[in-house]
Design a protein around this motif. Structure first.
Motif, PDB file in Angstrom:
ATOM      1  N   VAL A 134       0.920  -1.150  -0.016  1.00  0.00           N
ATOM      2  CA  VAL A 134       0.032   0.086   0.022  1.00  0.00           C
ATOM      3  C   VAL A 134       0.939   1.318   0.035  1.00  0.00           C
ATOM      4  O   VAL A 134       0.735   2.104  -0.898  1.00  0.00           O
ATOM      5  CB  VAL A 134      -0.858  -0.083   1.093  1.00  0.00           C
ATOM      6  N   GLU A 135       1.861   1.177   0.899  1.00  0.00           N
ATOM      7  CA  GLU A 135       2.855   2.550   1.018  1.00  0.00           C
ATOM      8  C   GLU A 135       3.460   2.688  -0.407  1.00  0.00           C
ATOM      9  O   GLU A 135       3.564   4.130  -0.846  1.00  0.00           O
ATOM     10  CB  GLU A 135       3.828   2.125   2.083  1.00  0.00           C
ATOM     11  N   MET A 136       3.857   1.679  -1.132  1.00  0.00           N
ATOM     12  CA  MET A 136       4.495   1.926  -2.312  1.00  0.00           C
ATOM     13  C   MET A 136       3.662   2.467  -3.341  1.00  0.00           C
ATOM     14  O   MET A 136       4.045   3.405  -3.957  1.00  0.00           O
ATOM     15  CB  MET A 136       5.077   0.610  -2.883  1.00  0.00           C
ATOM     16  N   VAL A 137       2.443   2.283  -3.392  1.00  0.00           N
ATOM     17  CA  VAL A 137       1.217   2.677  -4.327  1.00  0.00           C
ATOM     18  C   VAL A 137       1.012   4.002  -4.012  1.00  0.00           C
ATOM     19  O   VAL A 137       1.242   4.994  -4.721  1.00  0.00           O
ATOM     20  CB  VAL A 137       0.013   1.975  -4.443  1.00  0.00           C
ATOM     21  N   ILE A 187       1.546   7.477  -6.116  1.00  0.00           N
ATOM     22  CA  ILE A 187       0.417   8.486  -6.323  1.00  0.00           C
ATOM     23  C   ILE A 187       1.096   9.923  -6.029  1.00  0.00           C
ATOM     24  O   ILE A 187       0.494  10.973  -6.738  1.00  0.00           O
ATOM     25  CB  ILE A 187      -0.655   7.974  -5.372  1.00  0.00           C
ATOM     26  N   ASP A 188       1.379  10.032  -4.950  1.00  0.00           N
ATOM     27  CA  ASP A 188       1.921  11.206  -4.461  1.00  0.00           C
ATOM     28  C   ASP A 188       2.967  11.995  -5.403  1.00  0.00           C
ATOM     29  O   ASP A 188       3.006  12.879  -5.834  1.00  0.00           O
ATOM     30  CB  ASP A 188       2.866  11.173  -2.948  1.00  0.00           C
ATOM     31  N   ARG A 189       3.940  10.953  -5.980  1.00  0.00           N
ATOM     32  CA  ARG A 189       4.609  11.476  -6.992  1.00  0.00           C
ATOM     33  C   ARG A 189       4.110  12.163  -8.345  1.00  0.00           C
ATOM     34  O   ARG A 189       4.337  13.209  -8.774  1.00  0.00           O
ATOM     35  CB  ARG A 189       5.806  10.515  -7.297  1.00  0.00           C
ATOM     36  N   ASP A 190       3.131  11.246  -8.623  1.00  0.00           N
ATOM     37  CA  ASP A 190       2.527  11.485  -9.888  1.00  0.00           C
ATOM     38  C   ASP A 190       1.661  12.559  -9.688  1.00  0.00           C
ATOM     39  O   ASP A 190       1.303  13.735 -10.663  1.00  0.00           O
ATOM     40  CB  ASP A 190       1.541  10.337 -10.298  1.00  0.00           C
ATOM     41  N   GLN A 191       0.973  13.105  -8.522  1.00  0.00           N
ATOM     42  CA  GLN A 191       0.008  14.074  -8.202  1.00  0.00           C
ATOM     43  C   GLN A 191       0.872  15.118  -8.352  1.00  0.00           C
ATOM     44  O   GLN A 191       0.408  16.246  -8.850  1.00  0.00           O
ATOM     45  CB  GLN A 191      -0.471  13.907  -6.974  1.00  0.00           C
ATOM     46  N   GLU A 236      -2.780   6.961 -15.547  1.00  0.00           N
ATOM     47  CA  GLU A 236      -1.954   6.315 -14.447  1.00  0.00           C
ATOM     48  C   GLU A 236      -2.575   6.566 -12.929  1.00  0.00           C
ATOM     49  O   GLU A 236      -2.643   5.528 -12.017  1.00  0.00           O
ATOM     50  CB  GLU A 236      -0.605   6.568 -14.596  1.00  0.00           C
ATOM     51  N   LEU A 237      -2.893   7.769 -12.596  1.00  0.00           N
ATOM     52  CA  LEU A 237      -3.493   7.954 -11.154  1.00  0.00           C
ATOM     53  C   LEU A 237      -4.601   7.218 -11.036  1.00  0.00           C
ATOM     54  O   LEU A 237      -4.865   6.550 -10.010  1.00  0.00           O
ATOM     55  CB  LEU A 237      -3.538   9.555 -11.121  1.00  0.00           C
ATOM     56  N   GLU A 238      -5.475   7.130 -12.056  1.00  0.00           N
ATOM     57  CA  GLU A 238      -6.729   6.587 -12.026  1.00  0.00           C
ATOM     58  C   GLU A 238      -6.563   5.064 -11.862  1.00  0.00           C
ATOM     59  O   GLU A 238      -7.195   4.453 -10.702  1.00  0.00           O
ATOM     60  CB  GLU A 238      -7.573   6.697 -13.265  1.00  0.00           C
TER      61      GLU A 238
END
Ligand SMILES: [Zn+2]
Length: 247
Positions: free
Chosen positions: A73-76, A80-84, A103-105
Protein backbone atom coordinates in the motif's frame (compact mmCIF):
# COMPACT_ATOMS: atom_id res chain seq x y z
CA UNK A 1 1.61 -79.69 65.33
CA UNK A 2 3.39 -76.44 66.03
CA UNK A 3 2.96 -75.02 69.48
CA UNK A 4 2.63 -71.44 70.78
CA UNK A 5 1.02 -69.92 73.85
CA UNK A 6 -2.67 -69.13 73.34
CA UNK A 7 -2.02 -65.50 74.31
CA UNK A 8 0.60 -65.23 71.56
CA UNK A 9 -1.80 -66.76 69.06
CA UNK A 10 -4.37 -64.12 70.01
CA UNK A 11 -1.82 -61.36 69.43
CA UNK A 12 -1.39 -62.70 65.89
CA UNK A 13 -4.82 -61.22 65.20
CA UNK A 14 -3.52 -57.77 66.16
CA UNK A 15 -0.51 -58.34 63.93
CA UNK A 16 -2.79 -59.38 61.09
CA UNK A 17 -4.93 -56.27 61.56
CA UNK A 18 -1.80 -54.11 61.28
CA UNK A 19 -0.56 -56.00 58.21
CA UNK A 20 -3.97 -55.59 56.59
CA UNK A 21 -3.82 -51.88 57.38
CA UNK A 22 -0.36 -51.67 55.77
CA UNK A 23 -1.66 -53.44 52.66
CA UNK A 24 -4.57 -50.97 52.48
CA UNK A 25 -2.15 -48.05 52.78
CA UNK A 26 -0.01 -49.44 49.93
CA UNK A 27 -3.12 -49.84 47.85
CA UNK A 28 -4.15 -46.25 48.59
CA UNK A 29 -0.69 -45.01 47.59
CA UNK A 30 -0.83 -46.95 44.31
CA UNK A 31 -4.30 -45.57 43.60
CA UNK A 32 -3.14 -42.01 44.33
CA UNK A 33 -0.14 -42.45 42.04
CA UNK A 34 -2.26 -43.89 39.24
CA UNK A 35 -5.00 -41.24 39.43
CA UNK A 36 -6.51 -41.22 35.91
CA UNK A 37 -7.55 -37.57 36.38
CA UNK A 38 -3.86 -36.61 36.46
CA UNK A 39 -3.14 -38.49 33.23
CA UNK A 40 -6.20 -36.85 31.68
CA UNK A 41 -5.11 -33.39 32.86
CA UNK A 42 -1.60 -34.03 31.53
CA UNK A 43 -3.06 -34.87 28.15
CA UNK A 44 -5.36 -31.86 28.09
CA UNK A 45 -2.56 -29.52 29.11
CA UNK A 46 -0.12 -30.76 26.42
CA UNK A 47 -2.88 -30.52 23.85
CA UNK A 48 -3.71 -26.93 24.79
CA UNK A 49 -0.01 -25.98 24.77
CA UNK A 50 0.43 -27.47 21.30
CA UNK A 51 -2.61 -25.49 20.17
CA UNK A 52 -1.07 -22.28 21.55
CA UNK A 53 2.16 -22.94 19.64
CA UNK A 54 0.13 -23.45 16.46
CA UNK A 55 -1.74 -20.18 17.01
CA UNK A 56 1.53 -18.34 17.71
CA UNK A 57 2.94 -19.67 14.45
CA UNK A 58 -0.19 -18.51 12.61
CA UNK A 59 0.18 -15.08 14.25
CA UNK A 60 3.83 -14.82 13.11
CA UNK A 61 2.87 -15.81 9.55
CA UNK A 62 0.00 -13.35 9.51
CA UNK A 63 2.22 -10.59 10.90
CA UNK A 64 4.62 -11.12 7.98
CA UNK A 65 1.67 -11.05 5.57
CA UNK A 66 0.43 -7.83 7.15
CA UNK A 67 3.85 -6.15 6.86
CA UNK A 68 3.94 -7.14 3.20
CA UNK A 69 0.43 -5.77 2.59
CA UNK A 70 1.31 -2.49 4.37
CA UNK A 71 4.46 -2.11 2.27
CA UNK A 72 2.48 -2.74 -0.92
CA UNK A 73 0.00 0.00 0.00
CA UNK A 74 2.80 2.38 0.98
CA UNK A 75 4.56 1.91 -2.38
CA UNK A 76 1.40 2.73 -4.30
CA UNK A 77 0.67 5.72 -2.08
CA UNK A 78 4.19 7.09 -2.71
CA UNK A 79 3.76 6.59 -6.42
CA UNK A 80 0.41 8.43 -6.35
CA UNK A 81 2.01 11.31 -4.41
CA UNK A 82 4.82 11.60 -6.93
CA UNK A 83 2.48 11.49 -9.94
CA UNK A 84 0.08 13.97 -8.31
CA UNK A 85 2.95 16.42 -7.75
CA UNK A 86 4.04 16.12 -11.35
CA UNK A 87 0.48 16.61 -12.52
CA UNK A 88 0.02 19.61 -10.20
CA UNK A 89 3.25 21.18 -11.49
CA UNK A 90 1.66 21.29 -14.95
CA UNK A 91 5.03 20.49 -16.59
CA UNK A 92 5.10 18.38 -19.75
CA UNK A 93 2.99 18.05 -22.85
CA UNK A 94 -0.74 17.63 -22.68
CA UNK A 95 -0.19 14.06 -23.84
CA UNK A 96 2.10 13.49 -20.84
CA UNK A 97 -0.48 14.96 -18.52
CA UNK A 98 -3.24 12.78 -19.95
CA UNK A 99 -1.02 9.72 -19.48
CA UNK A 100 -0.34 10.77 -15.86
CA UNK A 101 -4.05 11.26 -15.28
CA UNK A 102 -4.82 7.79 -16.54
CA UNK A 103 -1.99 6.26 -14.47
CA UNK A 104 -3.35 7.98 -11.37
CA UNK A 105 -6.74 6.45 -12.03
CA UNK A 106 -5.36 2.95 -12.28
CA UNK A 107 -3.13 3.58 -9.23
CA UNK A 108 -6.20 4.61 -7.24
CA UNK A 109 -7.89 1.37 -8.21
CA UNK A 110 -4.71 -0.57 -7.31
CA UNK A 111 -4.51 1.22 -3.97
CA UNK A 112 -8.10 0.36 -3.14
CA UNK A 113 -7.50 -3.31 -4.02
CA UNK A 114 -4.34 -3.45 -1.87
CA UNK A 115 -6.11 -1.74 1.02
CA UNK A 116 -8.83 -4.38 0.80
CA UNK A 117 -6.13 -7.07 1.08
CA UNK A 118 -4.54 -5.22 4.03
CA UNK A 119 -7.90 -4.95 5.76
CA UNK A 120 -8.60 -8.64 5.24
CA UNK A 121 -5.22 -9.57 6.77
CA UNK A 122 -5.81 -7.17 9.69
CA UNK A 123 -9.17 -8.80 10.37
CA UNK A 124 -7.58 -12.23 10.36
CA UNK A 125 -4.88 -10.95 12.72
CA UNK A 126 -7.48 -9.56 15.07
CA UNK A 127 -9.37 -12.87 15.13
CA UNK A 128 -6.12 -14.73 15.80
CA UNK A 129 -5.25 -12.40 18.67
CA UNK A 130 -8.65 -12.94 20.26
CA UNK A 131 -8.28 -16.69 19.76
CA UNK A 132 -4.84 -16.65 21.34
CA UNK A 133 -6.22 -14.82 24.35
CA UNK A 134 -8.91 -17.40 25.03
CA UNK A 135 -6.52 -20.28 24.33
CA UNK A 136 -3.96 -18.86 26.74
CA UNK A 137 -6.65 -18.45 29.41
CA UNK A 138 -7.85 -22.03 28.86
CA UNK A 139 -4.27 -23.30 29.03
CA UNK A 140 -3.63 -21.39 32.27
CA UNK A 141 -6.77 -22.82 33.81
CA UNK A 142 -5.78 -26.35 32.74
CA UNK A 143 -2.32 -25.83 34.23
CA UNK A 144 -3.93 -24.72 37.48
CA UNK A 145 -6.21 -27.76 37.59
CA UNK A 146 -3.22 -29.98 36.81
CA UNK A 147 -1.13 -28.41 39.59
CA UNK A 148 -4.03 -28.74 42.00
CA UNK A 149 -4.36 -32.47 41.22
CA UNK A 150 -0.62 -32.95 41.79
CA UNK A 151 -0.83 -31.01 45.04
CA UNK A 152 -3.74 -33.16 46.25
CA UNK A 153 -1.88 -36.33 45.25
CA UNK A 154 1.29 -35.27 47.08
CA UNK A 155 -0.74 -34.32 50.14
CA UNK A 156 -2.46 -37.70 50.07
CA UNK A 157 0.86 -39.54 49.62
CA UNK A 158 2.41 -37.61 52.51
CA UNK A 159 -0.55 -38.47 54.76
CA UNK A 160 -0.32 -42.13 53.75
CA UNK A 161 3.42 -42.17 54.46
CA UNK A 162 2.94 -40.66 57.91
CA UNK A 163 0.30 -43.25 58.73
CA UNK A 164 2.43 -46.05 57.29
CA UNK A 165 5.37 -45.12 59.49
CA UNK A 166 3.16 -45.16 62.56
CA UNK A 167 1.59 -48.54 61.65
CA UNK A 168 5.05 -50.01 60.89
CA UNK A 169 6.14 -48.92 64.35
CA UNK A 170 3.10 -50.53 65.98
CA UNK A 171 3.67 -53.65 63.91
CA UNK A 172 7.29 -53.95 65.07
CA UNK A 173 6.25 -53.49 68.69
CA UNK A 174 3.42 -56.02 68.38
CA UNK A 175 5.64 -58.60 66.65
CA UNK A 176 8.25 -58.16 69.40
CA UNK A 177 5.70 -59.31 71.95
CA UNK A 178 4.89 -62.58 70.16
CA UNK A 179 6.79 -65.86 70.06
CA UNK A 180 9.34 -65.46 67.24
CA UNK A 181 8.69 -68.93 65.78
CA UNK A 182 4.97 -68.21 65.55
CA UNK A 183 5.59 -64.85 63.87
CA UNK A 184 7.97 -66.60 61.48
CA UNK A 185 5.44 -69.15 60.33
CA UNK A 186 2.68 -66.51 60.20
CA UNK A 187 4.88 -64.35 57.93
CA UNK A 188 5.65 -67.31 55.69
CA UNK A 189 1.96 -68.24 55.34
CA UNK A 190 1.02 -64.57 54.82
CA UNK A 191 3.54 -64.24 51.99
CA UNK A 192 1.87 -67.09 50.09
CA UNK A 193 -1.73 -66.29 50.97
CA UNK A 194 -2.49 -62.81 49.68
CA UNK A 195 -1.12 -61.03 52.72
CA UNK A 196 -3.32 -62.89 55.18
CA UNK A 197 -1.57 -65.37 57.47
CA UNK A 198 -4.04 -65.78 60.29
CA UNK A 199 -7.75 -65.49 60.96
CA UNK A 200 -9.94 -65.81 64.02
CA UNK A 201 -12.24 -68.79 64.28
CA UNK A 202 -15.52 -66.93 64.66
CA UNK A 203 -18.87 -68.69 64.95
CA UNK A 204 -17.43 -71.74 63.23
CA UNK A 205 -16.09 -69.76 60.32
CA UNK A 206 -12.47 -69.09 59.39
CA UNK A 207 -12.01 -65.34 59.65
CA UNK A 208 -9.44 -65.44 56.86
CA UNK A 209 -11.28 -67.35 54.10
CA UNK A 210 -14.82 -67.00 55.53
CA UNK A 211 -15.53 -70.70 54.99
CA UNK A 212 -17.64 -72.49 57.54
CA UNK A 213 -15.71 -75.39 59.01
CA UNK A 214 -17.26 -78.84 58.91
CA UNK A 215 -18.32 -80.46 62.21
CA UNK A 216 -15.51 -83.02 62.08
CA UNK A 217 -12.79 -80.36 61.77
CA UNK A 218 -14.47 -78.29 64.46
CA UNK A 219 -14.52 -81.31 66.76
CA UNK A 220 -10.77 -81.80 66.14
CA UNK A 221 -10.11 -78.14 66.90
CA UNK A 222 -12.18 -78.34 70.07
CA UNK A 223 -10.08 -81.28 71.22
CA UNK A 224 -6.75 -79.60 70.37
CA UNK A 225 -4.61 -78.32 73.22
CA UNK A 226 -4.72 -74.59 73.96
CA UNK A 227 -1.16 -74.12 72.72
CA UNK A 228 -1.59 -76.11 69.52
CA UNK A 229 -1.31 -73.87 66.46
CA UNK A 230 -4.36 -74.88 64.44
CA UNK A 231 -4.57 -74.34 60.69
CA UNK A 232 -7.71 -73.83 58.60
CA UNK A 233 -8.44 -76.95 56.56
CA UNK A 234 -9.85 -74.80 53.77
CA UNK A 235 -7.19 -72.12 53.30
CA UNK A 236 -4.22 -73.37 55.32
CA UNK A 237 -3.90 -70.20 57.39
CA UNK A 238 -3.41 -70.12 61.15
CA UNK A 239 -6.81 -70.34 62.84
CA UNK A 240 -6.86 -68.46 66.12
CA UNK A 241 -9.38 -69.61 68.70
CA UNK A 242 -11.17 -66.89 70.65
CA UNK A 243 -14.05 -66.71 73.10
CA UNK A 244 -16.40 -66.25 70.13
CA UNK A 245 -15.18 -69.28 68.23
CA UNK A 246 -18.33 -71.27 68.89
CA UNK A 247 -16.50 -74.40 69.91
ZN1 LIG B 1 -9.59 -70.44 56.10
Amino acid sequence: MAKAAAADQLKLLDLQALDTKLAQLSHRARTANANPDIAEADKGLSQSRRQLVETDTAIEDTQRELTRAENDVEMVVNRIDRDQKRLDSGAGTSKDLTALQSELESLAKRRSDLEDVELEVMERMEALTVRRGSEAAASDSLAQQHDELLRQRDEELAAIETERESVEQQRAETADGIDAGLVGSYDKIRANHNGVGAGALHQRRCGACRMELNPRDLADIAKAAEDDVVRCEECGRILVRTAESGL
